[in-house]
Scaffold this active site. Structure first.
Site, PDB file in Angstrom:
ATOM      1  N   ASP A 131      -0.431   4.449   0.875  1.00  0.00           N
ATOM      2  CA  ASP A 131      -0.817   5.468   1.862  1.00  0.00           C
ATOM      3  C   ASP A 131       0.081   5.287   3.078  1.00  0.00           C
ATOM      4  O   ASP A 131       0.587   4.187   3.341  1.00  0.00           O
ATOM      5  CB  ASP A 131      -2.295   5.339   2.252  1.00  0.00           C
ATOM      6  CG  ASP A 131      -2.651   3.994   2.867  1.00  0.00           C
ATOM      7  OD1 ASP A 131      -2.209   2.957   2.318  1.00  0.00           O
ATOM      8  OD2 ASP A 131      -3.363   3.959   3.885  1.00  0.00           O
TER       9      ASP A 131
ATOM     10  N   ASP B 209       6.926   1.052   5.908  1.00  0.00           N
ATOM     11  CA  ASP B 209       5.484   0.799   5.868  1.00  0.00           C
ATOM     12  C   ASP B 209       4.771   1.826   5.012  1.00  0.00           C
ATOM     13  O   ASP B 209       4.443   2.880   5.488  1.00  0.00           O
ATOM     14  CB  ASP B 209       4.965   0.802   7.302  1.00  0.00           C
ATOM     15  CG  ASP B 209       3.492   0.482   7.404  1.00  0.00           C
ATOM     16  OD1 ASP B 209       2.902   0.047   6.406  1.00  0.00           O
ATOM     17  OD2 ASP B 209       2.927   0.684   8.494  1.00  0.00           O
TER      18      ASP B 209
ATOM     19  N   HIS C 214       4.819   3.710  12.237  1.00  0.00           N
ATOM     20  CA  HIS C 214       3.679   4.468  12.766  1.00  0.00           C
ATOM     21  C   HIS C 214       4.118   5.465  13.828  1.00  0.00           C
ATOM     22  O   HIS C 214       3.304   5.952  14.604  1.00  0.00           O
ATOM     23  CB  HIS C 214       2.599   3.545  13.361  1.00  0.00           C
ATOM     24  CG  HIS C 214       1.861   2.763  12.327  1.00  0.00           C
ATOM     25  ND1 HIS C 214       0.550   2.368  12.481  1.00  0.00           N
ATOM     26  CD2 HIS C 214       2.233   2.299  11.112  1.00  0.00           C
ATOM     27  CE1 HIS C 214       0.165   1.697  11.408  1.00  0.00           C
ATOM     28  NE2 HIS C 214       1.178   1.632  10.569  1.00  0.00           N
TER      29      HIS C 214
ATOM     30  N   GLU D 229      -4.919   1.470   3.251  1.00  0.00           N
ATOM     31  CA  GLU D 229      -4.713   0.350   4.180  1.00  0.00           C
ATOM     32  C   GLU D 229      -4.688   0.824   5.619  1.00  0.00           C
ATOM     33  O   GLU D 229      -5.160   0.146   6.512  1.00  0.00           O
ATOM     34  CB  GLU D 229      -3.403  -0.376   3.849  1.00  0.00           C
ATOM     35  CG  GLU D 229      -3.235  -1.736   4.530  1.00  0.00           C
ATOM     36  CD  GLU D 229      -2.703  -1.656   5.956  1.00  0.00           C
ATOM     37  OE1 GLU D 229      -2.847  -2.640   6.688  1.00  0.00           O
ATOM     38  OE2 GLU D 229      -2.149  -0.607   6.345  1.00  0.00           O
ATOM     39  N   GLU D 230      -4.126   2.005   5.844  1.00  0.00           N
ATOM     40  CA  GLU D 230      -3.953   2.495   7.215  1.00  0.00           C
ATOM     41  C   GLU D 230      -5.267   2.952   7.840  1.00  0.00           C
ATOM     42  O   GLU D 230      -5.319   3.218   9.034  1.00  0.00           O
ATOM     43  CB  GLU D 230      -2.929   3.639   7.258  1.00  0.00           C
ATOM     44  CG  GLU D 230      -1.526   3.242   6.782  1.00  0.00           C
ATOM     45  CD  GLU D 230      -0.826   2.253   7.731  1.00  0.00           C
ATOM     46  OE1 GLU D 230      -1.441   1.837   8.722  1.00  0.00           O
ATOM     47  OE2 GLU D 230       0.330   1.900   7.442  1.00  0.00           O
TER      48      GLU D 230
ATOM     49  N   ASP E  14       1.604 -10.197   1.205  1.00  0.00           N
ATOM     50  CA  ASP E  14       1.379  -8.814   1.634  1.00  0.00           C
ATOM     51  C   ASP E  14       2.363  -8.477   2.754  1.00  0.00           C
ATOM     52  O   ASP E  14       3.110  -9.348   3.206  1.00  0.00           O
ATOM     53  CB  ASP E  14      -0.078  -8.653   2.112  1.00  0.00           C
ATOM     54  CG  ASP E  14      -0.516  -7.185   2.230  1.00  0.00           C
ATOM     55  OD1 ASP E  14       0.242  -6.287   1.804  1.00  0.00           O
ATOM     56  OD2 ASP E  14      -1.618  -6.940   2.749  1.00  0.00           O
TER      57      ASP E  14
ATOM     58  N   HIS F 194       0.847  -1.199   0.000  1.00  0.00           N
ATOM     59  CA  HIS F 194       0.000   0.000   0.000  1.00  0.00           C
ATOM     60  C   HIS F 194       0.873   1.235   0.000  1.00  0.00           C
ATOM     61  O   HIS F 194       1.996   1.214   0.509  1.00  0.00           O
ATOM     62  CB  HIS F 194      -0.980   0.007   1.180  1.00  0.00           C
ATOM     63  CG  HIS F 194      -0.327   0.070   2.527  1.00  0.00           C
ATOM     64  ND1 HIS F 194      -0.042   1.252   3.162  1.00  0.00           N
ATOM     65  CD2 HIS F 194       0.102  -0.902   3.373  1.00  0.00           C
ATOM     66  CE1 HIS F 194       0.517   1.007   4.339  1.00  0.00           C
ATOM     67  NE2 HIS F 194       0.628  -0.298   4.490  1.00  0.00           N
TER      68      HIS F 194
HETATM   69 ZN   LIG Z   1       1.338  -1.095   6.320  1.00  0.00          ZN
END
Ligand SMILES: [Zn+2]
Length: 457
Positions: free
Chosen positions: A94, A128, A432, A162-163, A188, A92
């Site tokens: 985003d 990520d 994150h 996705e987030e 994934d 992903h």
């Molecule tokens: Zn991720």
């Protein structure tokens, strides 16, 4: 600027390619494709810009693969030489929002520091999950350029949310399902190559997610007649709710080891040094002991062996001097593989033991089915990892977080969650959070894992 690393034939050409690859990666990291919980706040221009940049950066890929848009998510199809079950690589683009505050290097500047094995690229999304997404693009571009064509179709599924809600992944899985496509393997984001996570094991460990816990938010509601706070009843709605939360906290879900947990302990145990080996390789017989140890060792292992609950939101009265007519709490639950939403609700109701507290699930999502940790698809992934990380032990595990791949379990039996990067504890902690970064040598090895997997597709 970059150090080509230990000498190999054709080193100069490789070094040049690496520098160009790194520049493409940096270009895409600089596009602030931040996911927003309030969808209206999304800067869609950034997402459009990201999508529009890809054909220019990856011309060979875009001249060979078909691309379709599903909103801002992308699905590519690389036609194979013959018919047969396809492979799906997911990622992903985003990223979790970030401001420059508190970062050593601004999150969307993609600054490089150091050299050689220590050269580091700092950016939101470096791991990520643009790290994986761009590594996939690099692997495919290079294979197309050198004339490679996979035996069977390869799909690239790139999500844009996705987030937050994961609608892109769901839409693409539904589109493939509608066309009757049954992938042999779906890969994934998820586990990584890690060290020192398991007592006594001193070799690198590649943890591959074969399932993921379910996520369900549970709302607890207490209703009551309002009134003035100067004449409160003995049990206000807020006090009743607080009691429910304390009761719930006092009754954690029982610890249990899933088949995957046992398999992981046995696999890793065989590589453990000293007396621990004897304990871990007898995991099945020593289950009660293991459950007790893992249930207490750390927050991570505690979450591994049970359904967890976290009260994340609380609300009561709107005014300081008015009794609330409704007091509400949201309990975010992560449901263990082998359990279910229904079982979780039953446990919560029993723990709270108060009919005046309404317990209801919102956004219920069951744990994922478990993909096999053996067989041709598992072996194919394990060989690709082994080709790049020959010392690594490859083990299945249950992922604690959630990924878009859960939408693909309906059309594929072998859904794996693995990000092909070696990540230290510090690097994992930056996901994150602030100072997300990747060592460039790690990123290049990630490209090599995808290349090895694609060569066998
Ligand atoms: Zn991720």
């Amino acid at each position: 600027m970059s150090d080509p690393g230990p000498g190999a034939p054709g080193q100069e050409a490789a070094a040049l390619d690496r520098e160009a690859a790194l520049e493409r990666f940096r270009t895409l990291l600089r596009v602030p494709t931040m996911s927003r919980n309030v969808v209206e706040d999304t800067d869609w221009a950034a997402f459009d810009h990201f999508i529009e940049s890809l054909p220019r950066l990856y011309p060979a890929l875009h001249s060979t693969l078909e691309r379709e848009r599903h909103g801002h998510s992308l699905l590519y199809r690389w036609p194979g030489r013959e018919s047969g079950t396809p492979t799906v690589l997911m990622a992903h683009y985003d990223v979790v929002p970030a401001t420059a505050e508190g970062w050593t290097h601004p999150p969307f500047a993609a600054e490089l520091t150091g050299a050689g094995e220590d050269q580091t690229l700092w950016a939101r999304g470096a791991i990520d999950d643009k790290g994986a997404l761009v590594a996939i693009l690099e692997a495919v571009e290079e294979l197309v350029r050198t004339g490679f064509q996979p035996a069977h179709d390869v799909y690239l599924s790139f999500g844009h949310d996705e987030e937050t809600v994961g609608s892109g992944g769901r839409t693409i899985a539904a589109a493939l399902d509608e066309r009757g496509i049954r992938p042999a393997l779906v890969l994934d984001e998820g586990g990584a190559v890690v060290e020192r996570i398991f007592p006594g094991v001193h070799v690198p460990i590649a943890v591959v997610g074969v399932s993921e816990k379910g996520i369900t938010s549970v709302r607890l509601t207490v209703e009551q007649h309002g009134g003035h706070a100067s004449t409160p009843p003995r049990m206000t709605a807020t006090v009743r709710l607080a009691r429910a939360i304390t009761r719930l906290n006092a009754r954690p879900f029982p610890a249990r080891l899933s088949e995957t947990d046992l398999r992981m302990v046995e696999t890793l145990g065989a590589h453990a040094a000293g007396p621990l080996r004897a304990v871990f390789t007898r995991a099945r017989r020593l289950q009660p002991l293991l459950r007790a140890v893992l249930g207490r060792l750390s927050d991570e292992t505690r979450a591994m062996v049970r359904t967890t609950t976290a009260v994340t939101q609380l609300s009561g009265s709107l005014a300081a001097n008015a009794l609330p007519e409704t007091a509400e709490a949201v309990v975010n639950t992560r449901i263990a593989v082998g359990s279910s939403v229904a079982e979780t609700l039953t446990h919560l109701r029993r723990a709270i033991r108060d009919d005046a507290v309404r317990v209801e699930a919102v956004d219920a999502s069951e744990p994922s089915p478990v993909s096999p940790a053996d067989g041709p698809q598992w072996d194919r992934l394990a060989s690709a990892i082994g080709a790049v990380h020959p010392r690594a032990v490859v083990t299945p595990y249950v992922m604690l977080g959630a990924s878009d791949s859960r939408h693909f379990t309906g059309i594929c039996d072998a859904v794996y969650r693995f990000t092909p990067f070696e990540l230290s504890a510090d690097e994992r902690a930056a996901l994150h959070a602030r100072d997300e970064r990747i060592r460039t040598a790690t990123w290049f090895r990630g490209i090599a894992v995808y290349t090895a997997l694609l060569r066998a597709s």
